[in-house]
Design a protein around this motif. Structure first.
Motif, short mmCIF file in Angstrom:
data_model
loop_
_atom_site.label_atom_id
_atom_site.label_comp_id
_atom_site.label_asym_id
_atom_site.label_seq_id
_atom_site.Cartn_x
_atom_site.Cartn_y
_atom_site.Cartn_z
N ILE A 24 19.85 -47.61 4.51
CA ILE A 24 19.33 -46.80 5.60
C ILE A 24 17.86 -47.17 5.78
O ILE A 24 17.09 -47.13 4.82
N ARG A 25 17.51 -47.52 6.99
CA ARG A 25 16.12 -47.88 7.27
C ARG A 25 15.52 -46.89 8.25
O ARG A 25 16.09 -46.61 9.29
N PHE A 26 14.37 -46.35 7.88
CA PHE A 26 13.60 -45.50 8.78
C PHE A 26 12.45 -46.35 9.30
O PHE A 26 11.77 -47.00 8.52
N GLN A 35 6.47 -41.36 6.30
CA GLN A 35 6.33 -41.17 4.85
C GLN A 35 6.96 -39.85 4.42
O GLN A 35 7.66 -39.79 3.41
N LEU A 36 6.76 -38.80 5.20
CA LEU A 36 7.36 -37.50 4.89
C LEU A 36 8.88 -37.57 5.03
O LEU A 36 9.61 -37.04 4.19
N THR A 37 9.37 -38.26 6.05
CA THR A 37 10.81 -38.42 6.24
C THR A 37 11.44 -39.12 5.04
O THR A 37 12.46 -38.69 4.51
N GLY A 38 10.83 -40.20 4.60
CA GLY A 38 11.33 -40.94 3.44
C GLY A 38 11.31 -40.10 2.18
O GLY A 38 12.24 -40.13 1.38
N THR A 54 13.81 -46.98 -3.43
CA THR A 54 13.06 -47.07 -2.17
C THR A 54 12.15 -48.28 -2.21
O THR A 54 11.73 -48.74 -3.28
N LEU A 55 11.85 -48.78 -1.05
CA LEU A 55 10.94 -49.91 -0.92
C LEU A 55 10.06 -49.69 0.30
O LEU A 55 10.41 -50.07 1.41
N PRO A 56 8.93 -49.00 0.12
CA PRO A 56 8.04 -48.79 1.26
C PRO A 56 7.40 -50.13 1.67
O PRO A 56 7.12 -50.97 0.83
N ASN A 57 7.21 -50.27 2.94
CA ASN A 57 6.61 -51.49 3.48
C ASN A 57 5.36 -51.09 4.24
O ASN A 57 5.43 -50.58 5.35
N PHE A 58 4.19 -51.34 3.62
CA PHE A 58 2.94 -50.98 4.25
C PHE A 58 2.37 -52.20 4.96
O PHE A 58 2.14 -53.23 4.34
N PRO A 59 2.16 -52.10 6.27
CA PRO A 59 1.67 -53.26 7.02
C PRO A 59 0.19 -53.54 6.71
O PRO A 59 -0.56 -52.66 6.31
#
Length: 61
Positions: A24-26, A35-38, A54-59
């Motif tokens: 699932i990708r947000f 961030q709150l959704t994740g 989880t794997l957050p992707n910060f640009p």
């Protein structure tokens, strides 16, 4: 008062399938509440006993 018929019950039935993996990708900006959704999704999924990573992707700025 709502009357439930066999037809309306049939329409509400959903097929259930068990799967080994789901992705699932947000997508959105941090200002959009991503961030709150994740964080909320992670908490709820873990409370049902599901394994989760989880794997957050910060640009780059």
């Amino acid at each position: 008062m709502a009357v439930h018929t066999a037809e309306s019950n049939e329409a509400r039935r959903k097929d259930v399938r068990r799967v080994d993996r789901v992705i699932i990708r947000f997508a959105g900006d941090s200002g959009d509440g991503m961030q709150l959704t994740g964080d909320r999704f992670t908490s709820e999924t873990a409370s049902f006993g599901n394994d989760l990573s989880t794997l957050p992707n910060f640009p780059a700025e």
